[in-house]
Design an enzyme around this catalytic site. Structure first.
Site, PDB file in Angstrom:
ATOM      1  N   ALA A  98     -10.093   4.851   4.075  1.00  0.00           N
ATOM      2  CA  ALA A  98     -10.044   5.978   5.017  1.00  0.00           C
ATOM      3  C   ALA A  98     -11.347   6.755   5.087  1.00  0.00           C
ATOM      4  O   ALA A  98     -12.011   6.993   4.079  1.00  0.00           O
ATOM      5  CB  ALA A  98      -8.905   6.954   4.711  1.00  0.00           C
ATOM      6  N   GLY A  99     -11.680   7.155   6.307  1.00  0.00           N
ATOM      7  CA  GLY A  99     -12.794   8.058   6.553  1.00  0.00           C
ATOM      8  C   GLY A  99     -14.082   7.390   6.992  1.00  0.00           C
ATOM      9  O   GLY A  99     -14.978   8.056   7.486  1.00  0.00           O
ATOM     10  N   LYS A 103       0.860  -1.177   0.000  1.00  0.00           N
ATOM     11  CA  LYS A 103       0.000   0.000   0.000  1.00  0.00           C
ATOM     12  C   LYS A 103       0.897   1.228   0.000  1.00  0.00           C
ATOM     13  O   LYS A 103       1.567   1.507   0.993  1.00  0.00           O
ATOM     14  CB  LYS A 103      -0.907   0.002   1.234  1.00  0.00           C
ATOM     15  CG  LYS A 103      -1.709   1.288   1.377  1.00  0.00           C
ATOM     16  CD  LYS A 103      -2.576   1.275   2.618  1.00  0.00           C
ATOM     17  CE  LYS A 103      -3.151   2.668   2.879  1.00  0.00           C
ATOM     18  NZ  LYS A 103      -3.965   2.719   4.096  1.00  0.00           N
ATOM     19  N   GLY A 149      -9.015   8.549   9.708  1.00  0.00           N
ATOM     20  CA  GLY A 149      -9.401   8.577  11.118  1.00  0.00           C
ATOM     21  C   GLY A 149     -10.500   9.565  11.458  1.00  0.00           C
ATOM     22  O   GLY A 149     -10.867   9.697  12.626  1.00  0.00           O
ATOM     23  N   ASN A 208     -10.014   0.860   9.495  1.00  0.00           N
ATOM     24  CA  ASN A 208      -9.138   0.600  10.639  1.00  0.00           C
ATOM     25  C   ASN A 208      -9.720   1.245  11.891  1.00  0.00           C
ATOM     26  O   ASN A 208     -10.239   0.562  12.769  1.00  0.00           O
ATOM     27  CB  ASN A 208      -7.721   1.103  10.347  1.00  0.00           C
ATOM     28  CG  ASN A 208      -6.729   0.708  11.427  1.00  0.00           C
ATOM     29  OD1 ASN A 208      -7.094   0.364  12.545  1.00  0.00           O
ATOM     30  ND2 ASN A 208      -5.466   0.743  11.127  1.00  0.00           N
TER      31      ASN A 208
END
Lengths: 265, 64
Positions: free
Chosen positions: A189-190, A102, A163, A211
């Protein structure tokens, strides 16, 4: 429809799970491992860090390596430019032998937005060198196409800032990326809620990577399982074909006024 | 000899990268980078260290 014939294909590998999970921010390696197991994910991201013998929490890898069918995808987090990202990829390969990487280059710690120029350069070099490159990018359809042209295995546009939990803030741009792409589009993400993951799959994205949404949940393994269900539902809905949006009401029951003994209107 | 290990001055008797890793006794696998060159595992026992070398030992941590 059978999940087996609906694989997520990255390079020469096929995955039945369309959820990818990051391993950061978990309270312990044990909670992280239980979240991985509960969600059935087949790809998990890991980061590089300097070895520190005074920190005993280096055991992250042990439970992951013991899990059947889990592939590690190292990220290049911490790299500030293409050169550092390429070096990080080479170091990661020494550790796990993975060709998956990644590419993540975000030089500004306040907003963590990916640097499109350095990301493109790193992806170009690594893809030419035989890596399965998974670049984390801003939701830019032109950049996504350019990365496809240099041989990336997927593109991973952000839904919102890392995050932040702001969900699919980039939805309209993601739809353009999906419409144009010939490689998998993975929202990275987000995301905060499983419903957002389902929405991403419904709009045609191929997978999502989460995550913080799992690690910061009250019960991370249960939330990981909820994301897995949402991703599966979203994918099934996409394949089933959503009904068109209408301008006005369309009755789904017969409108016979039989209770009044009248005629059908 | 004095080297720079993970950015900090470090005194070692290790002559090779493999000996330096053994000295650190990591419970996990580590990758070694000497003066910006990634040293493959197969070359760690034959890659000699020199005074002033910049050595990085890296491992995996949680990350998204």
């Amino acid at each position: 429809m059978n999940q087996e014939d609906d694989a997520l294909v990255l390079g020469d590998h096929a995955y039945t799970s369309r959820l990818l999970l990051g391993t950061g921010k978990f309270a312990s390696a044990d909670v992280m491992a239980r979240a991985v197991a509960a969600s059935g994910v087949q790809i998990v991201t890991v980061a590089l860090r300097r070895f520190d013998r005074d920190r005993p929490d280096d055991a992250l890898l042990t439970p992951l390596l013991a899990m059947e069918g889990v592939t590690l995808m190292p990220n290049t987090s911490g790299a500030r430019n293409a050169e550092e990202a390429i070096q990080a990829a080479r170091i990661a390969r020494e550790l796990c032998g993975s060709r998956l990487v990644k590419v993540e280059i975000h030089p500004n710690p306040r907003h963590l937005m990916p640097d499109p120029i350095e990301t493109y350069e790193a992806a170009r070099v690594l893809a030419a060198d035989g890596w399965l490159v998974m670049p984390y990018i801003p939701p830019d359809p032109v950049l996504a196409k350019r990365l496809e042209e240099v041989g990336c295995a997927s593109v991973m546009p952000l839904g919102a800032a890392i995050g932040s939990g702001q969900g699919l803030a980039s939805a309209e741009l993601l739809k353009i990326i999906v419409r144009e792409a010939c490689i998998p589009v993975i929202v990275d993400a987000g995301l905060r809620a499983p419903s957002q993951a389902a929405a991403a799959l419904e709009m045609g994205c191929d997978a999502v990577l989460v995550n913080t949404a799992v690690a910061d949940a009250g019960d991370p393994p249960a939330m990981a399982a909820a994301f897995a269900q949402a991703v599966a539902a979203g994918r099934s809905a996409r394949r089933a074909g959503l009904m068109p949006v209408g301008q006005e009401a369309q009755a789904s029951s017969p409108l016979t006024t039989f209770l009044q003994g009248g005629e059908r209107v | 000899m004095k080297i720079l290990l993970n950015g900090e001055p470090y005194e070692t008797v290790a002559r090779f990268v493999s000996e330096l890793i053994a000295e650190q006794a990591p419970a996990v696998r580590v990758a070694a980078v000497v003066n910006d060159r990634v040293v493959p595992a197969a070359e760690q026992a034959t890659t000699a260290l020199a005074e002033g070398d910049r050595v990085e030992l890296l491992t995996f941590a949680g990350g998204g």
